[in-house]
Enzyme design. Structure first.
Site, short mmCIF file in Angstrom:
data_model
loop_
_atom_site.label_atom_id
_atom_site.label_comp_id
_atom_site.label_asym_id
_atom_site.label_seq_id
_atom_site.Cartn_x
_atom_site.Cartn_y
_atom_site.Cartn_z
N GLY A 202 0.84 -1.19 0.00
CA GLY A 202 0.00 0.00 0.00
C GLY A 202 0.87 1.24 0.00
O GLY A 202 2.05 1.17 0.34
N CYS B 172 5.38 -6.07 1.66
CA CYS B 172 5.74 -4.65 1.64
C CYS B 172 5.06 -3.89 2.79
O CYS B 172 5.43 -4.07 3.94
CB CYS B 172 5.42 -4.06 0.27
SG CYS B 172 6.22 -2.48 0.02
N TYR B 173 4.05 -3.09 2.51
CA TYR B 173 3.34 -2.41 3.61
C TYR B 173 2.83 -3.45 4.61
O TYR B 173 2.83 -3.22 5.82
CB TYR B 173 2.17 -1.60 3.05
CG TYR B 173 1.37 -0.88 4.10
CD1 TYR B 173 1.75 0.38 4.54
CD2 TYR B 173 0.23 -1.47 4.66
CE1 TYR B 173 1.03 1.06 5.52
CE2 TYR B 173 -0.50 -0.81 5.64
CZ TYR B 173 -0.10 0.45 6.07
OH TYR B 173 -0.83 1.11 7.03
N GLU C 8 4.45 -11.10 -5.91
CA GLU C 8 3.36 -11.28 -6.88
C GLU C 8 3.70 -10.73 -8.26
O GLU C 8 3.00 -11.03 -9.23
CB GLU C 8 2.08 -10.61 -6.35
CG GLU C 8 2.07 -9.08 -6.30
CD GLU C 8 2.71 -8.48 -5.05
OE1 GLU C 8 3.58 -9.15 -4.45
OE2 GLU C 8 2.38 -7.35 -4.69
#
Ligand code: XMP
Length: 513
Positions: free
Chosen positions: A56, A83-84, A172
């Site tokens: 995000g 990540c986030y 991904e």
């Protein structure tokens, strides 16, 4: 559906959230995207077998950043933060997350430091794709660092006992060489899910669901001539036979010969008891002098409903109305971004106008386009049809900027037919997402056979895309473009100039309106 064997993806606003869902499904596990703030409620009502926290654009330390409660890490359900998502795990585990002093964006080499279930079989020093501006410091005992990159000391952290994992990079995206392997490890080694999501099972279960929902009633199906609604017609036929009545409307905005050709195919090749309705006058009259793209769409949508209502007068009362809405349309209205700013109002998710008494049936609401294509193959639809390019509901009306007339539509149909014919001759058709001609309401000067011409200009648009959400303009061969442009100018009366569209999405959209 057994949600215990599915993955819940909590969306924190990443541009890649849909991609996570696709990757999981490609590994034959059902996945669903949910906005982050509804996550805990969903987990308690129908617990998934695994949770993925998406990336995000926010920073977890900002006061209004999107977060979930700590319970998410104590539910006993395996969690992978991306990540986030990783930074959120860190934040919820009392680590310190702070600005990294610059963004890390692009390729990095993953150095594996320790044995890890998540990284089992992953090649050391393989490429990973980074896109972040924060880093973690202050590290609690029950986590360990299992991989790093040059700029990220904590590229992978984990608490294997609690089955909590976080990766700083994006597994991904295709740029992460071993991303699929990492997701595979998470689904099958960590979460011990079963790979039971495939289209054969989907067909079986939705046939059952449709039969139960419909009972002895009848269903009217909006058939557009595209892949999604045609596959839906086959699925309904399998489930309820002639209780399903596909209705195909000629709105005067279809491609050359599309209506008679498809009617023949539906009836004689696919055995559908389709009802064809010729309504082009009605649509074109309603569109007269209408210039705004949004107004055109609204008028076309409204006219469709009117024509479907008049169809009901002929066939007798129906209780259900079926349409081929896909998951990407639904996600746009349920993702963290909420019903995103309306770029174009082409999604059917809003449902039918309130006064309609029909109940909606949308069996493909959870599917991606490639999954619908797979169902088409399973149900015996021939490959040529399965791989048809998408065609917008408002048809050629959105390919003639400004107001639409019969004369302009006829020109566009001829030019479009030439493009499609040559795409097939040059074996390009199946390589791209979509290609079409746009007819401009602009006249240009030309010269043909020593005579001055003053006619319309047309644009060739060709794009590559995975799902229509983003797209790249296609670098077509000059020989192909030359052939198509020559043929259009020579064969279509009223077009004397052809140009090629070099705009990707974003910043453009695929259609011109
Ligand atoms: P855009 O132009 O939004 O298009 O980048 C993305 C994909 O959606 C198709 N499209 C539509 N489909 N009704 C539809 O059913 C519409 O109003 C509509 N507008 C665009 C477009 O052809 C592309 O594949």
């Amino acid at each position: 559906m057994d949600t215990g064997n599915s993955v819940l993806i909590l969306d924190f606003g990443s541009q890649y959230t849909q991609l996570i869902a696709r990757r999981v499904r490609e590994l034959n596990v059902y996945s669903e995207i949910y906005p982050f703030h509804k996550g805990l409620e969903r987990i308690s009502t129908s617990p998934p077998g695994a949770i993925i926290l998406s990336g995000g654009p926010s920073s977890v330390y900002d006061t209004d950043s999107p977060r979930v409660g700590r319970e998410i890490l104590h539910s006993g359900i395996p969690v992978l933060g991306i990540c986030y998502g990783l930074q959120l795990i860190a934040y919820l585990s009392n680590m310190i997350v702070e600005p990294a002093g610059g963004r890390e964006y692009g390729f990095a080499k993953l150095e594996i430091l320790k044995k890890s279930q998540l990284l089992e079989g992953v090649v050391n020093q393989s490429n990973v794709w980074m896109s972040h501006g924060d880093k973690i410091t202050g590290f609690p005992e029950d986590f360990s660092i299992t991989a790093r990159t040059q700029n990220s000391e904590m590229a992978v952290i984990e608490s294997p006992k609690r089955k909590i994992f976080g990766v700083q990079f994006h597994p991904e995206v295709v740029h992460t060489d071993q991303g699929k392997k990492i997701i595979h490890n998470f689904l099958f080694a960590v979460a011990r899910l079963k790979p039971d999501w495939n289209m054969e099972n989907f067909i079986k279960s939705s046939v059952e669901k449709i039969r139960t929902a419909v009972g002895d009633e009848r269903v009217m199906l909006a058939l557009s001539g595209g892949v999604d609604s045609t596959v839906l017609a086959l699925l309904l036929k399998k489930a309820i036979g002639d209780q399903s009545i596909p209705v195909f409307i000629d709105n005067g905005l279809l491609r050359k010969n599309e209506f008679p050709r498809l009617m023949d195919r539906f009836k004689n090749q696919l055995g559908l008891n389709v009802m064809g309705i010729e309504a082009s006058d009605r649509f074109l009259d309603n569109l007269k002098e209408v210039r705004s793209p949004e107004k055109k769409r609204k008028i076309i949508g409204k006219t469709f409903i009117e024509v479907f209502c008049s169809a009901e007068e002929k066939i007798g009362k129906v209780k259900f109305f079926a349409q081929g809405t896909l998951y990407p349309d639904v996600i746009e209205s349920v993702s963290v971004k909420g019903p995103s700013a309306t770029i174009k109002s082409h999604h059917n998710v809003g449902g039918l106008p309130e006064k309609m008494h029909w109940k909606l049936i949308e069996p493909f609401r959870e599917l991606f386009k490639d999954e619908v294509r797979e169902i088409g193959r399973e149900l015996g639809l021939e490959e040529e049809f399965v791989m048809r390019h998408p065609f917008p509901g408002p048809g050629l009306a959105v390919r003639i900027p400004g107001s639409v007339t019969r004369e302009q539509l006829d020109k566009l149909r001829e030019a479009d037919a030439i493009l499609i014919e040559e795409l097939k001759n040059f074996n390009i058709y199946d390589k791209i997402w979509q290609a079409f001609v746009v007819l401009l309401p602009v006249k240009t000067v030309g010269v043909m056979g020593d005579i001055r011409t003053y006619e319309n200009a047309a644009i060739i648009r060709m794009v590559e895309s995975v799902d229509g959400m983003t797209a790249d303009w296609y670098p077509a061969e000059p020989a192909f473009l030359k052939k198509v442009a020559n043929r259009i100018v020579n064969e279509v009366k009223g077009i004397n100039r052809v140009a090629y569209d070099l705009t990707s999405k974003p910043p453009g959209t695929i259609e011109w309106e």
